[in-house]
Design an enzyme around this catalytic site. Structure first.
Site, mmCIF file in Angstrom:
data_model
loop_
_atom_site.group_PDB
_atom_site.id
_atom_site.type_symbol
_atom_site.label_atom_id
_atom_site.label_comp_id
_atom_site.label_asym_id
_atom_site.label_seq_id
_atom_site.Cartn_x
_atom_site.Cartn_y
_atom_site.Cartn_z
ATOM 1 N N ASP A 1 38.181 -123.622 -12.681
ATOM 2 C CA ASP A 1 37.867 -124.486 -11.055
ATOM 3 C C ASP A 1 38.366 -125.857 -10.671
ATOM 4 O O ASP A 1 38.053 -125.895 -9.775
ATOM 5 C CB ASP A 1 36.460 -123.546 -10.587
ATOM 6 C CG ASP A 1 36.701 -121.881 -10.588
ATOM 7 O OD1 ASP A 1 37.667 -121.316 -9.715
ATOM 8 O OD2 ASP A 1 36.295 -121.350 -12.016
ATOM 9 N N GLU B 1 39.564 -108.763 -7.198
ATOM 10 C CA GLU B 1 40.063 -109.980 -7.525
ATOM 11 C C GLU B 1 39.093 -110.058 -8.812
ATOM 12 O O GLU B 1 38.332 -109.197 -9.929
ATOM 13 C CB GLU B 1 38.787 -111.643 -7.364
ATOM 14 C CG GLU B 1 39.570 -112.062 -8.367
ATOM 15 C CD GLU B 1 38.702 -113.655 -7.903
ATOM 16 O OE1 GLU B 1 37.609 -113.786 -6.705
ATOM 17 O OE2 GLU B 1 39.393 -114.276 -8.103
ATOM 18 N N ASP C 1 43.776 -114.818 -8.594
ATOM 19 C CA ASP C 1 43.028 -115.713 -9.026
ATOM 20 C C ASP C 1 44.140 -116.747 -9.705
ATOM 21 O O ASP C 1 44.386 -115.984 -10.627
ATOM 22 C CB ASP C 1 41.918 -116.184 -8.590
ATOM 23 C CG ASP C 1 41.144 -117.235 -9.254
ATOM 24 O OD1 ASP C 1 41.502 -118.508 -9.691
ATOM 25 O OD2 ASP C 1 40.310 -117.676 -8.760
ATOM 26 N N HIS D 1 43.889 -117.087 -5.016
ATOM 27 C CA HIS D 1 42.613 -117.247 -5.232
ATOM 28 C C HIS D 1 43.543 -118.776 -5.348
ATOM 29 O O HIS D 1 43.834 -118.771 -6.481
ATOM 30 C CB HIS D 1 41.843 -117.148 -5.698
ATOM 31 C CG HIS D 1 40.363 -116.534 -5.114
ATOM 32 N ND1 HIS D 1 39.245 -116.636 -5.589
ATOM 33 C CD2 HIS D 1 40.185 -116.081 -3.718
ATOM 34 C CE1 HIS D 1 38.656 -116.103 -4.455
ATOM 35 N NE2 HIS D 1 38.803 -115.962 -3.287
ATOM 36 N N ASP E 1 39.888 -121.456 -16.868
ATOM 37 C CA ASP E 1 39.548 -120.268 -15.745
ATOM 38 C C ASP E 1 38.127 -121.976 -15.067
ATOM 39 O O ASP E 1 37.260 -121.751 -14.931
ATOM 40 C CB ASP E 1 38.746 -119.457 -15.524
ATOM 41 C CG ASP E 1 38.499 -119.146 -14.205
ATOM 42 O OD1 ASP E 1 39.266 -119.748 -13.446
ATOM 43 O OD2 ASP E 1 37.635 -118.582 -13.952
ATOM 44 N N TRP F 1 34.312 -109.551 -6.711
ATOM 45 C CA TRP F 1 34.427 -110.101 -8.026
ATOM 46 C C TRP F 1 33.608 -109.616 -8.607
ATOM 47 O O TRP F 1 32.682 -110.741 -8.706
ATOM 48 C CB TRP F 1 34.964 -111.902 -8.190
ATOM 49 C CG TRP F 1 35.282 -111.965 -9.155
ATOM 50 C CD1 TRP F 1 35.376 -111.865 -10.136
ATOM 51 C CD2 TRP F 1 34.053 -112.811 -9.743
ATOM 52 N NE1 TRP F 1 35.344 -112.441 -11.463
ATOM 53 C CE2 TRP F 1 34.260 -113.013 -11.568
ATOM 54 C CE3 TRP F 1 33.187 -113.427 -9.285
ATOM 55 C CZ2 TRP F 1 33.341 -113.428 -12.195
ATOM 56 C CZ3 TRP F 1 31.719 -114.286 -10.740
ATOM 57 C CH2 TRP F 1 32.307 -114.243 -11.668
ATOM 58 N N ASP G 1 39.742 -121.074 -5.094
ATOM 59 C CA ASP G 1 38.616 -121.803 -4.853
ATOM 60 C C ASP G 1 38.174 -122.606 -6.113
ATOM 61 O O ASP G 1 39.219 -122.665 -7.217
ATOM 62 C CB ASP G 1 39.446 -119.976 -5.427
ATOM 63 C CG ASP G 1 37.658 -119.340 -7.015
ATOM 64 O OD1 ASP G 1 36.209 -120.316 -6.223
ATOM 65 O OD2 ASP G 1 37.742 -118.749 -7.555
ATOM 66 N N HIS H 1 43.256 -117.046 -13.738
ATOM 67 C CA HIS H 1 42.545 -115.389 -14.083
ATOM 68 C C HIS H 1 43.599 -115.125 -15.407
ATOM 69 O O HIS H 1 43.336 -113.563 -15.171
ATOM 70 C CB HIS H 1 41.954 -114.359 -12.670
ATOM 71 C CG HIS H 1 40.883 -114.946 -12.103
ATOM 72 N ND1 HIS H 1 40.023 -114.323 -11.787
ATOM 73 C CD2 HIS H 1 40.020 -116.328 -12.121
ATOM 74 C CE1 HIS H 1 38.649 -114.971 -11.386
ATOM 75 N NE2 HIS H 1 38.853 -115.966 -12.011
ATOM 76 N N LYS I 1 39.975 -111.063 -13.351
ATOM 77 C CA LYS I 1 39.957 -111.125 -13.910
ATOM 78 C C LYS I 1 40.262 -111.025 -15.757
ATOM 79 O O LYS I 1 40.448 -110.557 -15.778
ATOM 80 C CB LYS I 1 38.649 -112.432 -13.620
ATOM 81 C CG LYS I 1 38.048 -113.415 -14.602
ATOM 82 C CD LYS I 1 37.276 -113.804 -14.050
ATOM 83 C CE LYS I 1 36.916 -115.200 -14.572
ATOM 84 N NZ LYS I 1 35.516 -116.038 -15.014
HETATM 85 C C1 RNT Z 1 34.935 -116.035 -10.694
HETATM 86 C C2 RNT Z 1 36.053 -116.201 -9.460
HETATM 87 C C3 RNT Z 1 35.002 -116.376 -7.772
HETATM 88 C C4 RNT Z 1 34.719 -117.580 -7.794
HETATM 89 C C5 RNT Z 1 33.433 -117.063 -5.764
HETATM 90 C C6 RNT Z 1 32.981 -118.455 -6.584
HETATM 91 O O1 RNT Z 1 35.530 -116.632 -11.312
HETATM 92 O O2 RNT Z 1 36.701 -116.532 -9.431
HETATM 93 O O3 RNT Z 1 36.188 -116.094 -6.886
HETATM 94 O O4 RNT Z 1 34.806 -118.405 -8.165
HETATM 95 O O5 RNT Z 1 33.235 -116.298 -5.877
HETATM 96 ZN ZN ZN Z 2 38.207 -116.716 -7.969
#
Ligand code: RNT
Ligand code: ZN
Length: 398
Positions: A298, A225, A261, A288, A296, A184, A328, A264, A227
């Site tokens: 997390d 990955e 993810d 993820h 986003d 990523w 994640d 994302h 986004k």
């Molecule tokens: C970032 C991505 C990625 C990170 C990690 C820490 O937006 O989701 O996966 O969260 O690599």
């Molecule tokens: Zn991620």
């Protein structure tokens, strides 16, 4: 086992009335690896000697006093959480979690800097996944890494990711469990971008260079990955979903898969709906599991509809062996160990919930266009004694 077994037997009988075999579900679940994100334990700080601030458009908030004091305590915390969870686990490392007495530049990291992690994993009988760390570093310049217009910046990150692939391969070889190496990059821009195409061409070229050398697919697989936006890349992200989807599809000769993810995509876009759109065209996928709140963010994964829907789609698509599940999250407002444990439990719990769906019966109603019976059954199964099955699984498969 106190009342757990008795309760499980009761639940088993009730599920049986719906033609659901709880033993069978548990038997499948126990072999599905769930990859735990190491970075929830210390807010993505890692152990580089230089210790750079978090950057790349991601952010942790909160100041709960539970972060580990160093790599030794970090490992003890990780061990504790891993041992506490039922079923198969993997541990997901970022390259900044290297174990070295010296300062090592990211483009110079080698398997030897991660040998203590192999020992750690061997003792726990788990696999290791890996991530290149293309943020929190002075060479993350002007918002770009491998799509930077300066070839020397690109080179640095290309070399870093090449080294990371080797480390991932080393993990797979040493542990006998294939490692997933996720790429990523935060590359993007705060505002309208004139050179959007140019940057994407650079990203494509850089990826081609990074993935040129073949790694042993028995030991590792790469993933990319995408986004939608990040802090500071609100208007434009080079590695968008469309970009990587095209990249993966146009590079079927490479040992490569797409990573989606949950945080994302556009807020009303659900990745659960994307699984069945990917399965016909991809042998493998990485997910993820995350929880975006308005952005986003997390947040720690919950046992909520979004998580359940993703797991249900994996089960309904018969894709348990094709879709890899990684967590994640990074939340510094609560106890870090509990955050990791609770998030992981919720993912496992949601997968169990999905495995206990009477999918065949529901499918039958649907194919017969009996949507009334489908609705009735959907609603009825929501109050089955799921908690008894979960409690039993948690205790019996630790
Ligand atoms: C970032 C991505 C990625 C990170 C990690 C820490 O937006 O989701 O996966 O969260 O690599
Ligand atoms: Zn991620």
């Amino acid at each position: 086992m106190d009342n757990t077994l008795k309760n499980y037997e009761i639940a088993k009988r009730i599920y049986k009335q719906f033609n659901i075999d709880t033993d069978k579900a548990i038997n499948i679940l126990k072999d599905v690896p769930i990859s735990l994100n190491c970075w929830q334990l210390d807010d993505i700080k890692g152990f580089e000697k230089a210790s750079y601030n978090l950057s790349g458009g991601i952010s942790t908030t909160g100041n709960n006093k539970s972060a580990p004091s160093g790599i030794k305590e970090f490992k003890a915390f990780a061990r504790e959480v891993i041992k506490d969870l039922p079923g198969k686990k993997k541990f997901n490392l970022h390259s900044i979690y290297l174990d070295s007495l010296n300062d090592v530049s990211r483009d110079q990291i080698k398997p030897e800097h991660f040998s203590s992690w192999v020992d750690f994993a061997k003792k726990l009988n788990i696999g290791l996944d890996f991530n290149a760390t293309c943020f929190s570093h002075p060479n993350f310049k002007d918002g770009y890494t491998i799509a930077h217009n300066d070839p020397s910046v690109r080179k640095f990150w290309i070399n870093h990711i090449k080294q990371c692939r080797k480390i991932s391969e080393y993990f797979g070889k040493e542990l006998g469990i294939r490692s997933i190496h996720n790429i990523w990059v935060p590359d993007g821009s705060k505002d309208e971008t004139v050179d959007a195409l140019y940057r994407r061409q650079l990203l494509k070229e850089s990826l081609d260079e990074i993935l040129k050398e073949k790694c042993n697919s028995k030991y590792m697989i790469d993933s990319v990955e995408s986004k939608l936006f990040g802090i500071g890349s609100e208007s434009y992200v080079v590695g968008s979903h469309d970009f990587y989807l095209n990249y993966v599809n146009n590079n079927k000769d490479k040992n490569l898969m797409l990573c989606m993810d949950m945080g994302h995509y556009h807020p009303t876009e659900k990745i659960s709906d994307k699984i069945s759109a990917m399965i016909p065209f991809h042998n493998e996928l990485l997910i993820h599991v995350s929880r975006p709140i308005r952005w986003d963010s997390d947040h720690i994964v919950l046992f909520d509809d979004n998580t359940k829907d993703v797991m249900k789609e994996i089960v309904r698509a018969n894709a348990i062996n094709k879709v890899h599940i990684a967590i994640d999250s990074f939340d510094a407002s609560v106890d870090r160990r509990k955050a990791l444990k609770i998030g992981a439990e919720n993912v496992i719990k949601a997968l169990l919930y999905a495995l206990l769906e009477p999918t065949e019966q529901l499918r039958k109603y649907e194919r017969e266009s009996d949507l009334t019976s489908r609705l009735e059954l959907f609603e009825e199964i929501k109050t089955l004694p799921f908690g008894f099955v979960w409690e039993y699984y948690k205790k019996a498969f630790k």
